[in-house]
Write an enzyme that holds these catalytic residues in place. Structure first.
Site, mmCIF file in Angstrom:
data_model
loop_
_atom_site.group_PDB
_atom_site.id
_atom_site.type_symbol
_atom_site.label_atom_id
_atom_site.label_comp_id
_atom_site.label_asym_id
_atom_site.label_seq_id
_atom_site.Cartn_x
_atom_site.Cartn_y
_atom_site.Cartn_z
ATOM 1 N NE ARG A 216 -4.158 1.795 0.777
ATOM 2 C CZ ARG A 216 -5.009 2.339 -0.070
ATOM 3 N NH1 ARG A 216 -4.797 2.258 -1.375
ATOM 4 N NH2 ARG A 216 -6.087 2.953 0.369
ATOM 5 N N GLY B 278 -13.828 -1.929 -6.870
ATOM 6 C CA GLY B 278 -15.118 -1.341 -6.534
ATOM 7 C C GLY B 278 -15.172 -0.544 -5.258
ATOM 8 N N GLY B 279 -14.034 0.032 -4.787
ATOM 9 C CA GLY B 279 -14.084 0.820 -3.563
ATOM 10 C C GLY B 279 -14.588 -0.021 -2.404
ATOM 11 C CB SER C 46 -7.025 -0.241 1.279
ATOM 12 O OG SER C 46 -7.496 -0.880 0.111
ATOM 13 C CB SER C 47 -12.408 -1.340 0.664
ATOM 14 O OG SER C 47 -12.965 -0.421 1.572
ATOM 15 C CB THR D 74 -6.270 0.719 -6.573
ATOM 16 O OG1 THR D 74 -7.126 1.731 -7.103
ATOM 17 C CG2 THR D 74 -5.808 1.136 -5.195
ATOM 18 C CB THR E 211 -9.686 -1.144 -7.221
ATOM 19 O OG1 THR E 211 -9.885 -0.021 -6.361
ATOM 20 C CG2 THR E 211 -8.598 -2.004 -6.612
ATOM 21 C CG ASP F 88 -8.420 5.582 -0.148
ATOM 22 O OD1 ASP F 88 -9.451 6.136 -0.561
ATOM 23 O OD2 ASP F 88 -7.979 4.533 -0.646
#
Length: 586
Positions: free
Chosen positions: A122, A487-488, A466-467, A413, A395, A437
């Site tokens: 990340r 898709g967030g 993050s998701s 992403t 993403t 984010d």
């Protein structure tokens, strides 16, 4: 099924132990398009919307050329980690809306012997970051937060791929980067969807000459069927092929990136790039009815949320309630609601914040949350409890399984589609806008639902929440399938519903990906429901529980690969919601 159906299907902690053989049979009997067992070195492309079956390994991603890059690495003797790296670099060329070397993400690996690991690459906040950096004249600025050079986090993808290869790869590094170099140098044919998307990008980011130069002919859009070549990106990838992570975080590429930061008022420095390190972490693992679900830990919220929801739902007999019924949808939404409330309250970068992962993923915690669910009535999400920052839907996810049974699930992403939209001049790659984010402003809530909850406030060197939810599912110690989605915040719920479709509803891979989806994220207090996937009666009965519904065209674009542990046959599919998605196998 009436309003009381969910209550009558309560089963406490009684487990339904389906046999591994039975589940494998469901997958293989349901294959829609079948490729005969293949000789080594032969790569086969799956038909859109069909489940591909093959005797070797398989890659499923958002673009056929990227899937081909990974599949050819497998066919040449590389393992699933090698193929995942090759696919990821190729997506940076062929799927620039989300594929990247200027962003970051996560990788989950499950080895044939049952051991697991997770790679966290990340992005990180630069050293000059501070909690008030999104303010202009004392007021929060969405432009600065999401749409400026200040929104760019320190990229992690190259470091993550480099670390994964050094730890677990078997092919030569140059061999896994080479397909991406060739695609950037020689070009690839644009689909109608990608050509139109690039045209919109160039119009939207006309103020950045390098972006216009990279994705148009002097401002003239490419059309479908034309070849896109990216020579600057090819040279950057060549430096990575030669020098690994050093070829990105130091030397010419680093100089070009920092020069663009200085030109545009960004804050990433050479020191930020030199300090970046990918992290290996312990995955979040949950047992659901005897199935082992392995997913990403913080700073991804996906694994913890998946564990929370599955632990809650294990208290109901979803198989009896049936897929897509109002009673099942009600229970899914209530589990989602509670998991997302925890997400906003507790989750952040574990290197900076003490995140109670084990408690949140525990059965005891889920039991307490389940006790607050009324099987016949929707709960109410109060804005006074917690509110969250918006997370982009753009993403990309891909899944890889090799012939040995090693499974790799990767989600990465740039944040929004094409990230910041800023191409680094001379380097040819897009920069992320992942700093968006982080929560907007400490302690300040506005009408858009932002709040400055402490865990995800920006700090120097912190990774933003993050998701992304790369996930691998196993049974009786044997890796079975890898899945995930873009898709967030909908990523988490798309992945969870794909898993439930397999375990509780007996669907094959293709059916599990194509089934209708819903999404609830605590706030706003509404359910997103895919148009045409549910009947008017289902929606009416679901709303009768007290839920508010907003219809949407689609939720997520999942990619999954399954390997039968007894025959070694792999089957996989690309979600038809992904226009250019493709499964390739050998």
């Amino acid at each position: 099924m009436g309003d009381g159906a969910a209550g009558s299907a309560l089963r406490g902690r009684v487990r339904r132990r389906r046999s591994l053989r039975g589940v494998g049979g469901v997958f293989l009997a349901g294959v829609l398009a079948v490729a005969a067992p293949l000789a080594a070195q032969q790569v086969v492309v799956g038909e859109p919307g069909a489940t591909l079956r093959a005797a070797g390994g398989m890659v499923v991603s958002e673009h056929p050329e990227a899937s081909r890059a990974g599949a050819e690495v497998l066919a040449a003797g590389g393992n699933a980690v090698d193929a995942a790296i090759a696919t990821g670099f190729a997506l940076a060329v062929t799927w620039p809306a989300a594929g990247n070397i200027g962003g970051g993400g996560f990788m989950v690996v499950r080895f044939p012997d049952g051991t697991t690991t997770a790679l966290d690459f990340r992005e990180k906040a630069p050293l000059a970051s501070h909690p008030e950096m999104w303010l202009e004249d004392g007021e929060y600025s969405a432009r600065v937060h999401h749409d400026s050079h200040m929104a760019v986090g320190v990229p992690g993808t190259v470091a993550g791929f480099d670390k994964a290869h050094r730890l677990y790869g078997t092919s030569a590094w140059s061999d896994v980067v080479a397909p991406a170099v060739e695609l950037a140098r020689d070009g690839f044919v644009l689909s109608e969807g990608l050509a139109g998307s690039l045209e919109r990008l160039v119009q939207r980011r006309a103020e950045y000459p390098a972006t216009v130069a990279a994705f148009s002919r002097d401002g003239v859009p490419y059309g479908p069927g034309e070849v896109l070549r990216q020579p600057d990106l090819a040279r950057t990838l060549e430096r990575i092929r030669t020098g690994g992570a050093e070829g990105f975080y130091h030397g010419e590429t680093a100089d070009l990136l920092v020069a663009e930061m200085e030109r545009g008022g960004g804050i990433i420095t050479h020191e930020d790039l030199a300090l970046y390190r990918a992290r290996e972490r312990s995955p979040v693992t949950v047992d659901y009815d005897g199935w082992e679900i392995v997913s990403m830990p913080p700073p991804s919220s996906g694994g913890v949320a998946i564990a929370t929801m599955l632990n809650i739902l294990e208290g109901y007999d979803l198989e009896e309630l049936g897929p897509g019924t109002p009673a099942t949808l009600h229970l899914l939404a209530e589990a989602m609601r509670r998991a997302f409330r925890d997400r906003a309250t507790y989750l952040a970068d574990p290197d900076v914040v003490d995140v109670p992962v084990h408690r949140l993923a525990s059965q005891a915690h889920a039991d307490g949350l389940r006790a607050t669910i009324d099987p016949a009535r929707a709960s109410i999400s109060s804005p006074t409890d917690v509110q969250e920052v918006t997370e982009s839907m753009e993403t990309t996810h891909y899944s890889v399984v090799d012939a040995s049974g090693m499974a790799v699930s990767v989600t990465y992403t740039l944040e929004q589609g094409y990230g910041s939209g800023i191409v680094v001049p001379g380097a040819g790659f897009l920069l992320n806008n992942e700093m968006g984010d982080f929560n907007a402003q400490p302690g300040v809530t506005d009408e858009r639902g932002r709040i400055g909850t402490e865990p995800n406030i920006v700090r120097p060197q912190q990774r933003m929440l993050s998701s992304m939810t790369p996930t691998i599912v196993a049974k009786d110690g044997v890796p079975l399938f890898a899945t995930g989605s873009p898709g967030g915040k909908t990523i988490i719920n798309t992945s969870m519903q794909t898993i439930l479709n397999v375990i509780d509803h007996g669907m094959n891979i293709g059916e599990a990906l194509e089934a209708g989806r819903i999404h609830h994220q605590w706030l706003p207090d509404r359910t997103l429901m895919e148009k045409l996937s549910f009947s008017p009666d289902t929606r009416r009965l679901y709303e009768g529980y007290g839920h508010t519904v907003r219809e949407v065209d689609g939720i997520g674009t999942a990619m999954a690969v399954y390997r039968d542990p007894e025959t070694g046959v792999v089957s996989g599919a690309a979600d038809t919601r992904a226009a250019d998605g493709a499964a390739l196998a050998y």
